[in-house]
Design an enzyme around this catalytic site. Sequence first.
Site, mmCIF file in Angstrom:
data_model
loop_
_atom_site.group_PDB
_atom_site.id
_atom_site.type_symbol
_atom_site.label_atom_id
_atom_site.label_comp_id
_atom_site.label_asym_id
_atom_site.label_seq_id
_atom_site.Cartn_x
_atom_site.Cartn_y
_atom_site.Cartn_z
ATOM 1 N N ASP A 71 9.249 2.963 0.185
ATOM 2 C CA ASP A 71 8.172 3.583 0.936
ATOM 3 C C ASP A 71 8.343 3.157 2.390
ATOM 4 O O ASP A 71 7.960 2.058 2.787
ATOM 5 C CB ASP A 71 6.814 3.152 0.375
ATOM 6 C CG ASP A 71 5.653 3.807 1.122
ATOM 7 O OD1 ASP A 71 5.909 4.459 2.151
ATOM 8 O OD2 ASP A 71 4.499 3.644 0.673
ATOM 9 N N TYR A 76 0.849 -1.186 0.000
ATOM 10 C CA TYR A 76 0.000 0.000 0.000
ATOM 11 C C TYR A 76 0.884 1.235 0.000
ATOM 12 O O TYR A 76 1.846 1.322 0.761
ATOM 13 C CB TYR A 76 -0.896 -0.003 1.251
ATOM 14 C CG TYR A 76 -1.796 1.205 1.381
ATOM 15 C CD1 TYR A 76 -2.830 1.433 0.469
ATOM 16 C CD2 TYR A 76 -1.628 2.118 2.426
ATOM 17 C CE1 TYR A 76 -3.663 2.531 0.598
ATOM 18 C CE2 TYR A 76 -2.469 3.223 2.558
ATOM 19 C CZ TYR A 76 -3.483 3.426 1.641
ATOM 20 O OH TYR A 76 -4.325 4.516 1.774
ATOM 21 N N LYS A 121 3.843 8.689 9.294
ATOM 22 C CA LYS A 121 3.574 8.054 10.590
ATOM 23 C C LYS A 121 4.546 8.529 11.688
ATOM 24 O O LYS A 121 4.373 9.622 12.178
ATOM 25 C CB LYS A 121 3.519 6.535 10.420
ATOM 26 C CG LYS A 121 2.409 6.202 9.402
ATOM 27 C CD LYS A 121 1.944 4.776 9.295
ATOM 28 C CE LYS A 121 0.669 4.728 8.456
ATOM 29 N NZ LYS A 121 0.733 4.003 7.229
#
Length: 430
Positions: A239, A144, A267
């Site tokens: 990522d 994702y 995050k």
Amino acid sequence: MNTKKSEALYQSALNFMPGGVNSPVRACKNVGKTPLFIERAEGDKIIDADGNEYIDYVCSWGPNILGHGRKEIIEAVKHSCDNGLTFGACHRGEIALAEIIQRNIPSMEMLRLVNSGTEAVMSAVRAARGYTGRDKIIKFEGCYHGHSDGLLVRAGSGLLTGAIPDSAGVPKGYTENTLLAVYNSEQSVTELFEKYGNEIAAVIIEPCAANMGVVPPKKGFLEFLRSITEQYQSILIFDEVITGFRLSLGGAQQYYGVTPDLTTLGKIVGGGMPLAVYGGKREIMECVAPLGSVYQAGTLSGNPAAVSAGLAALSILKSEPELYEQLDKKGEVLEKAFVESGFNVNRVGSLLTVFFTSQVVTDYDTAKTSDTKEFARFYSYLLENGIYTAPSQFEAMFLSSAHSNEDIDYTCEIISQYKKIIGNQKRRTQ
Ligand SMILES: *Cc1c(COP(=O)(O)O)cnc(C)c1O
């Protein structure tokens, strides 16, 4: 467990937001539940509107590596807010945050602050395309990378269990330059390069996948990606929105010893505030406006309050290097409890997923063999015993420095009783 207040709040929320939520996986549909509304959180505990307290292994889906409400971070944000919330202009915090990121992740020679992981990845891909003058990218099934149009293809987590296989509203033309490879399969990547070689701008990967559940890279896989992208002069993008500052201070690239050209962070880097980063090789980042012709901008980018939270979080992580070893130890204790009770578990450091399948999970196809009904049963069991985990099979359990040994031991105890209790329940209903 009384959840009356959460249920009432959910009914109100349904009037205003699709499914009553601001991010789909929160709806808890996959596990046949309605969402809990959270009142507050502290340390390793999260407390819902009815006053139920849970040990939290979601940690806001990753950011809270230091637990909830860490004093230094809250103080930093309060102090920053005293000077105003947003200037839409340069300020010294941006430099301080950029500097600490770059010192820990040296491959990020230049970087940009943005507001979400989605935005960071979208911008990194654009920079890679601008720099190479090529259109195609390779992504891996089950990874994702946020919800931007071109990346919503076999994108794991919310999309793996949801009713939407891919997303409606994404024109076919937007994803026709997205090539799909199989995680951990060198052959699938080689075939794409042999076919499209000089059209491929970038390969993007979660260097340790965590959005189809935790799936570590096989030994040598990241090295292989490094060398094939060099061979075809493609950009390698890690990522690290989850793995950055989680697997180590230098992220997955330090943990595995493989250096990408571009990196995205999110995050943890925002310390609990909306902040993300993309960056990498100077010559690629120099293509970004105003230096170059790749456009990317943001009204709230580098927001002072968010920057101060990120800076406080990274400063703590930097000053407590033993923290990563401690997190790994806690992960090991949990893993051991699962394994001893016959669960199938993948773990890397403080990221852990239990799969309900007899297969070794190495990619999206093997992840999908997990029995999601069995997962839902396990999820409910944990929740009823005061343990809060992600309501989806295809997510990770996150550990934080705030998880006490006592709470981990309690969790292990609950895990060890599961099969016996479920076995008895099954016998009774037969
Ligand atoms: C969470 C996540 C994103 C998206 O970040 P948002 O801040 O939710 O937009 C991108 N990539 C990975 C690997 C993620 O885990």
